[in-house]
Design a protein around this motif. Sequence first.
Motif, mmCIF file in Angstrom:
data_model
loop_
_atom_site.group_PDB
_atom_site.id
_atom_site.type_symbol
_atom_site.label_atom_id
_atom_site.label_comp_id
_atom_site.label_asym_id
_atom_site.label_seq_id
_atom_site.Cartn_x
_atom_site.Cartn_y
_atom_site.Cartn_z
ATOM 1 N N ARG A 185 0.861 -1.245 -0.175
ATOM 2 C CA ARG A 185 0.037 -0.196 0.021
ATOM 3 C C ARG A 185 0.759 1.413 -0.057
ATOM 4 O O ARG A 185 2.145 0.997 0.482
ATOM 5 C CB ARG A 185 -0.876 -0.084 1.172
ATOM 6 C CG ARG A 185 -1.885 -1.187 1.029
ATOM 7 C CD ARG A 185 -2.939 -1.157 2.543
ATOM 8 N NE ARG A 185 -3.950 -2.226 2.430
ATOM 9 C CZ ARG A 185 -3.672 -3.470 2.845
ATOM 10 N NH1 ARG A 185 -2.416 -4.039 3.138
ATOM 11 N NH2 ARG A 185 -4.710 -4.369 2.631
ATOM 12 N N TYR A 202 -3.026 2.331 6.827
ATOM 13 C CA TYR A 202 -4.294 2.014 6.228
ATOM 14 C C TYR A 202 -5.463 1.501 6.670
ATOM 15 O O TYR A 202 -6.695 0.927 6.102
ATOM 16 C CB TYR A 202 -3.928 1.002 5.120
ATOM 17 C CG TYR A 202 -3.318 -0.405 5.357
ATOM 18 C CD1 TYR A 202 -1.837 -0.323 5.469
ATOM 19 C CD2 TYR A 202 -4.025 -1.360 5.710
ATOM 20 C CE1 TYR A 202 -1.522 -1.510 5.997
ATOM 21 C CE2 TYR A 202 -3.414 -2.767 6.277
ATOM 22 C CZ TYR A 202 -2.398 -2.852 6.404
ATOM 23 O OH TYR A 202 -1.570 -3.890 6.840
ATOM 24 N N GLU A 208 -6.236 0.150 -0.498
ATOM 25 C CA GLU A 208 -5.995 -0.931 -1.456
ATOM 26 C C GLU A 208 -4.634 -1.255 -1.701
ATOM 27 O O GLU A 208 -3.736 -0.482 -1.475
ATOM 28 C CB GLU A 208 -6.610 -0.846 -2.895
ATOM 29 C CG GLU A 208 -8.087 -0.624 -2.679
ATOM 30 C CD GLU A 208 -8.854 -1.793 -2.271
ATOM 31 O OE1 GLU A 208 -8.453 -2.979 -2.447
ATOM 32 O OE2 GLU A 208 -9.860 -1.377 -1.409
ATOM 33 N N VAL A 209 -4.148 -2.510 -1.914
ATOM 34 C CA VAL A 209 -2.835 -2.760 -2.141
ATOM 35 C C VAL A 209 -2.572 -2.420 -3.582
ATOM 36 O O VAL A 209 -3.530 -2.746 -4.709
ATOM 37 C CB VAL A 209 -2.703 -4.123 -2.078
ATOM 38 C CG1 VAL A 209 -1.388 -4.982 -2.696
ATOM 39 C CG2 VAL A 209 -2.522 -4.842 -0.572
ATOM 40 N N GLU A 210 -1.454 -1.533 -3.606
ATOM 41 C CA GLU A 210 -1.114 -1.096 -5.096
ATOM 42 C C GLU A 210 -0.076 -1.934 -5.861
ATOM 43 O O GLU A 210 -0.218 -2.087 -7.106
ATOM 44 C CB GLU A 210 -0.864 0.419 -4.987
ATOM 45 C CG GLU A 210 -1.718 1.227 -4.449
ATOM 46 C CD GLU A 210 -1.462 2.738 -4.293
ATOM 47 O OE1 GLU A 210 -0.216 2.892 -5.228
ATOM 48 O OE2 GLU A 210 -1.992 3.506 -3.841
#
Lengths: 133, 133
Positions: B103, B108, B121-123
């Motif tokens: 992230r 988060y 969200e996980v990028e």
Amino acid sequence: MTTGALDALLAELQFDADGLVPAIAQQHDTGEVLMLAWMNRDSLRETLAGGRVVYWSRSRRALWRKGDTSGQVQHLRELRIDCDGDALLLLVDQVGVACHTGRRNCFYRAVRDGALAVIAEVEVPAEELYGKG
Amino acid sequence: MTTGALDALLAELQFDADGLVPAIAQQHDTGEVLMLAWMNRDSLRETLAGGRVVYWSRSRRALWRKGDTSGQVQHLRELRIDCDGDALLLLVDQVGVACHTGRRNCFYRAVRDGALAVIAEVEVPAEELYGKG
């Protein structure tokens, strides 16, 4: 926040050997980082219950209801925790200035041109914040 | 930065019993608070000398040149210290994501509607950051 939810939150946190976790206070709308202080379980409980930020003062070894003396309270907008649960980010609405020096934030010294420089002015004289004695 | 100026800076800092001081990393242009980590004197020296942020890993008990494995380095734009000299604010330019979860930042999880919620969200998948083993 229910007692169960609070307990679940506390269980996610990694308090240090003194029972403390560092908390960053950030002005919610401008993104300005105001200060870094410390919280223990009791200060976190009181902050979440009352909506006004309460720290733990390491020097006084007591709960520090920020603004009790100076009036410069912090209203909590959102509390976030990091991936390891060992740091808090408090999005706050700061009344007046955050720093005891009368500056808006505590990070008013920066390394510039190879030396430490003061980069922010005093906005409120200390005697206005804390009285004259 | 000259050795004298660095020594003057170090003299303003209050390191804890382990020789550490907490450092907040903030994206210099957006104000996003990316993470909180720790620095000792050596990591501070190396960061100021090289312009790339180096922390002290408390778990590995070693210098942590952030991005060595993942490529997600932080370029230092400015270093600030707080009123008490016991916290650092690093204005950085983060390459990619800051968090080991992939992230953008480590904060988060937030208390929303009375419970802890994941808000980012996980990028970048972790296997892209750290390889497949």
